[in-house]
Design a protein around this motif. Structure first.
Motif, PDB file in Angstrom:
ATOM      1  N   PRO A   1       1.973  18.017  35.656  1.00  0.00           N
ATOM      2  CA  PRO A   1       3.183  17.349  35.191  1.00  0.00           C
ATOM      3  C   PRO A   1       2.881  15.870  34.968  1.00  0.00           C
ATOM      4  CG  PRO A   1       3.276  17.739  37.550  1.00  0.00           C
ATOM      5  CD  PRO A   1       2.026  18.409  37.042  1.00  0.00           C
ATOM      6  N   LYS A   2       3.783  15.193  34.325  1.00  0.00           N
ATOM      7  CA  LYS A   2       3.611  13.763  34.096  1.00  0.00           C
ATOM      8  C   LYS A   2       3.407  13.068  35.441  1.00  0.00           C
ATOM      9  CE  LYS A   2       5.828   9.813  32.003  1.00  0.00           C
ATOM     10  NZ  LYS A   2       7.036   9.290  31.369  1.00  0.00           N
ATOM     11  N   LEU A   3       2.405  12.187  35.491  1.00  0.00           N
ATOM     12  CA  LEU A   3       2.122  11.464  36.732  1.00  0.00           C
ATOM     13  C   LEU A   3       3.259  10.508  37.058  1.00  0.00           C
ATOM     14  CD1 LEU A   3      -1.626  10.488  36.302  1.00  0.00           C
ATOM     15  CD2 LEU A   3      -0.687  12.150  37.902  1.00  0.00           C
ATOM     16  N   PRO A   4       3.547  10.331  38.354  1.00  0.00           N
ATOM     17  CA  PRO A   4       4.539   9.329  38.736  1.00  0.00           C
ATOM     18  C   PRO A   4       4.087   7.955  38.252  1.00  0.00           C
ATOM     19  CG  PRO A   4       3.923  10.704  40.622  1.00  0.00           C
ATOM     20  CD  PRO A   4       2.997  11.055  39.492  1.00  0.00           C
ATOM     21  N   SER A   5       5.033   7.057  38.042  1.00  0.00           N
ATOM     22  CA  SER A   5       4.724   5.744  37.479  1.00  0.00           C
ATOM     23  C   SER A   5       3.832   4.905  38.385  1.00  0.00           C
ATOM     24  CB  SER A   5       6.009   4.981  37.165  1.00  0.00           C
ATOM     25  OG  SER A   5       6.749   4.780  38.359  1.00  0.00           O
ATOM     26  N   ASN A   6       3.752   5.244  39.672  1.00  0.00           N
ATOM     27  CA  ASN A   6       2.920   4.455  40.592  1.00  0.00           C
ATOM     28  C   ASN A   6       1.447   4.866  40.548  1.00  0.00           C
ATOM     29  OD1 ASN A   6       3.460   6.935  41.978  1.00  0.00           O
ATOM     30  ND2 ASN A   6       2.870   5.948  43.887  1.00  0.00           N
ATOM     31  N   ILE A   7       1.088   5.881  39.767  1.00  0.00           N
ATOM     32  CA  ILE A   7      -0.299   6.331  39.672  1.00  0.00           C
ATOM     33  C   ILE A   7      -0.844   5.977  38.295  1.00  0.00           C
ATOM     34  CG2 ILE A   7      -1.883   8.279  39.762  1.00  0.00           C
ATOM     35  CD1 ILE A   7       0.088   9.675  41.623  1.00  0.00           C
ATOM     36  N   LYS A   8      -1.904   5.209  38.271  1.00  0.00           N
ATOM     37  CA  LYS A   8      -2.557   4.797  37.024  1.00  0.00           C
ATOM     38  C   LYS A   8      -4.005   5.276  37.063  1.00  0.00           C
ATOM     39  CE  LYS A   8       1.035   2.299  35.865  1.00  0.00           C
ATOM     40  NZ  LYS A   8       2.115   3.011  35.294  1.00  0.00           N
ATOM     41  N   CYS A   9      -4.466   5.873  35.969  1.00  0.00           N
ATOM     42  CA  CYS A   9      -5.838   6.382  35.901  1.00  0.00           C
ATOM     43  C   CYS A   9      -6.570   5.784  34.703  1.00  0.00           C
ATOM     44  CB  CYS A   9      -5.842   7.908  35.768  1.00  0.00           C
ATOM     45  SG  CYS A   9      -5.139   8.764  37.182  1.00  0.00           S
ATOM     46  N   THR A  10      -7.871   5.599  34.867  1.00  0.00           N
ATOM     47  CA  THR A  10      -8.697   5.191  33.752  1.00  0.00           C
ATOM     48  C   THR A  10      -8.883   6.400  32.842  1.00  0.00           C
ATOM     49  OG1 THR A  10     -10.751   5.810  34.867  1.00  0.00           O
ATOM     50  CG2 THR A  10      -9.983   3.532  35.163  1.00  0.00           C
ATOM     51  N   ALA A  11      -9.266   6.149  31.611  1.00  0.00           N
ATOM     52  CA  ALA A  11      -9.587   7.257  30.720  1.00  0.00           C
ATOM     53  C   ALA A  11     -10.827   7.964  31.275  1.00  0.00           C
ATOM     54  CB  ALA A  11      -9.853   6.747  29.313  1.00  0.00           C
ATOM     55  N   PRO A  12     -10.849   9.286  31.244  1.00  0.00           N
ATOM     56  CA  PRO A  12     -12.029   9.996  31.750  1.00  0.00           C
ATOM     57  C   PRO A  12     -13.269   9.683  30.918  1.00  0.00           C
ATOM     58  CG  PRO A  12     -10.184  11.503  31.383  1.00  0.00           C
ATOM     59  CD  PRO A  12      -9.803  10.194  30.781  1.00  0.00           C
ATOM     60  N   THR A  13     -14.422   9.555  31.580  1.00  0.00           N
ATOM     61  CA  THR A  13     -15.693   9.475  30.864  1.00  0.00           C
ATOM     62  C   THR A  13     -16.283  10.879  30.876  1.00  0.00           C
ATOM     63  OG1 THR A  13     -16.928   8.881  32.844  1.00  0.00           O
ATOM     64  CG2 THR A  13     -16.117   7.070  31.477  1.00  0.00           C
TER      65      THR A  13
END
Length: 166
Positions: free
Chosen positions: A74-86
């Motif tokens: 599901p859509k991540l909660p707004s408090n979780i930020k991820c880098t683009a996968p390599t």
């Protein structure tokens, strides 16, 4: 008891983030459309102690056969930020790394460094995820040791998607 609860919470956070890896571009294998069964197993090691394995299963109707677009998360909660996968591809699948940060209102910050191999089967009827998540928490009133979460997940097609109920 609080420590055990914290370990379980960390493992659940890692399991929640695992399917984000499916956003990466996969090898040419297409998945078979239909109803899929997914099973996740994780273990947490923290300060030299292991938590018993946690198991979770889910079913998902897969219509888009591109493994890069698996609708597993599901859509991540707004408090979780991820880098683009390599991504590095191989004939067996792909190796994905990424980092995520979860910030809490109380000032706690969880850093996750994820490293996974993802391998769809040649005929597109199965997919496997194996990897690790290194977790570090800062800003806690009490020191929380770093944790290593080992995750294994697999999915396989089990039939046709059920018709949507109106």
């Amino acid at each position: 008891m609080k420590c055990r609860h914290k370990k379980s919470t960390l493992a659940l956070l890692a399991l929640t983030l695992l399917p984000a890896l499916a956003w990466a571009n996969p090898p040419a294998t297409r998945l078979q459309p239909g109803l899929w069964q997914f099973h996740y197993t994780s273990t947490v090691e923290m300060a030299g102690h292991a938590v018993p394995a946690m198991n979770q299963s889910a079913q998902q109707c897969i219509k888009d056969t591109d493994p890069a677009k698996l609708p597993l998360m599901p859509k991540l909660p707004s408090n979780i930020k991820c880098t683009a996968p390599t991504l590095q591809t191989s004939d067996k699948g792909y190796h994905v790394t990424m980092a995520c940060t979860a910030s809490e209102p109380n000032g706690m910050v969880t850093q996750l460094d994820e490293d996974f191999m993802i391998a769809p089967s040649d005929d597109g009827s199965q997919i496997r995820f194996d990897g690790t998540v290194h977790q570090r928490i800062t800003g806690s009133p009490m020191p929380i040791p770093a944790a290593l979460v080992k995750i294994s997940a697999q999915g396989h097609r089990i039939g046709l998607c059920l018709a949507a109920k109106h």
